[in-house]
Design a protein around this motif. Sequence first.
Motif, PDB file in Angstrom:
ATOM      1  N   CYS A  68       0.857  -1.118  -0.117  1.00  0.00           N
ATOM      2  CA  CYS A  68       0.112   0.095  -0.135  1.00  0.00           C
ATOM      3  C   CYS A  68       0.854   1.344  -0.056  1.00  0.00           C
ATOM      4  N   TYR A  69       0.764   1.980   1.067  1.00  0.00           N
ATOM      5  CA  TYR A  69       1.726   3.294   1.194  1.00  0.00           C
ATOM      6  C   TYR A  69       3.133   3.017   1.357  1.00  0.00           C
ATOM      7  N   ARG A  70       4.068   3.554   0.703  1.00  0.00           N
ATOM      8  CA  ARG A  70       5.381   3.036   0.771  1.00  0.00           C
ATOM      9  C   ARG A  70       6.022   4.463   0.988  1.00  0.00           C
ATOM     10  N   GLY A  94       8.714  10.546  -7.510  1.00  0.00           N
ATOM     11  CA  GLY A  94       7.794   9.811  -6.465  1.00  0.00           C
ATOM     12  C   GLY A  94       6.717   8.784  -7.205  1.00  0.00           C
ATOM     13  N   SER A  95       6.376   7.973  -6.416  1.00  0.00           N
ATOM     14  CA  SER A  95       5.214   6.929  -6.808  1.00  0.00           C
ATOM     15  C   SER A  95       4.002   7.281  -6.319  1.00  0.00           C
ATOM     16  N   ARG A  96       2.957   6.233  -6.869  1.00  0.00           N
ATOM     17  CA  ARG A  96       1.502   6.627  -6.478  1.00  0.00           C
ATOM     18  C   ARG A  96       1.522   5.962  -4.924  1.00  0.00           C
ATOM     19  N   HIS A  97       2.320   5.105  -4.901  1.00  0.00           N
ATOM     20  CA  HIS A  97       2.659   4.293  -3.525  1.00  0.00           C
ATOM     21  C   HIS A  97       3.040   5.335  -2.475  1.00  0.00           C
ATOM     22  N   GLY A 100       0.182   7.320  -1.050  1.00  0.00           N
ATOM     23  CA  GLY A 100      -0.642   6.644  -0.278  1.00  0.00           C
ATOM     24  C   GLY A 100      -2.182   6.249  -0.872  1.00  0.00           C
ATOM     25  N   ALA A 101      -1.987   6.272  -2.328  1.00  0.00           N
ATOM     26  CA  ALA A 101      -3.307   6.246  -2.989  1.00  0.00           C
ATOM     27  C   ALA A 101      -3.023   5.021  -4.139  1.00  0.00           C
TER      28      ALA A 101
END
Length: 186
Positions: A68-70, A94-97, A100-101
């Motif tokens: 999930c969130y990373r 950054g990533s979508r992880h 937190g989404a």
Amino acid sequence: MNPSQLVDIQSINREIILDIKYATNNNFLKQKVYPEPRCVLRYGTAKKLAQIQENLKQKKLGLKVYDCYRPLSVQRQMWKVVPDENYVANPTQGSRHNRGAAVDLTLVDGNGQELEMPSQFDEFSGKSRRSYNGGTVRSRQNRQLLEDAMKQQGFTGLVTEWWHFDAAGWEVYPVTDVPFNKIAQN
């Protein structure tokens, strides 16, 4: 509750099974990079995931979550191992992880056993693509079932990873590097 607040999925729905791969050595990094096996998401994303779990329960199915969130610091570690934007987001953006989404997951049967999919989680090959036509008919049907369930709540998938889904509006959340121990477990 504020839809952008980071929350533990277990505080929203305890029926979602956790198999947080990065809290173990059983991942492509071959090392534990999370201090504990938690699925943290934005509250709005967590509520939608809980609704998917409820919808699947009617079919005697459920969700098993891998990631999930990373935190951004972990994203940097992953990029050092696999600097390939087809599979790991470049930490400079950054990533979508990291927002937190995003969630990585699969389907399970009523006994919590994973349904067959075209590849394993984090298999960086053509078998992971949503358009992959190999494998068994059952594995492709299961992949489609997961995708359909996620789309009903506004999630979209990555073309390179059948297990990855982004919540609608992911881009409004900032890239975050909050450690897990700073996020309430409830």
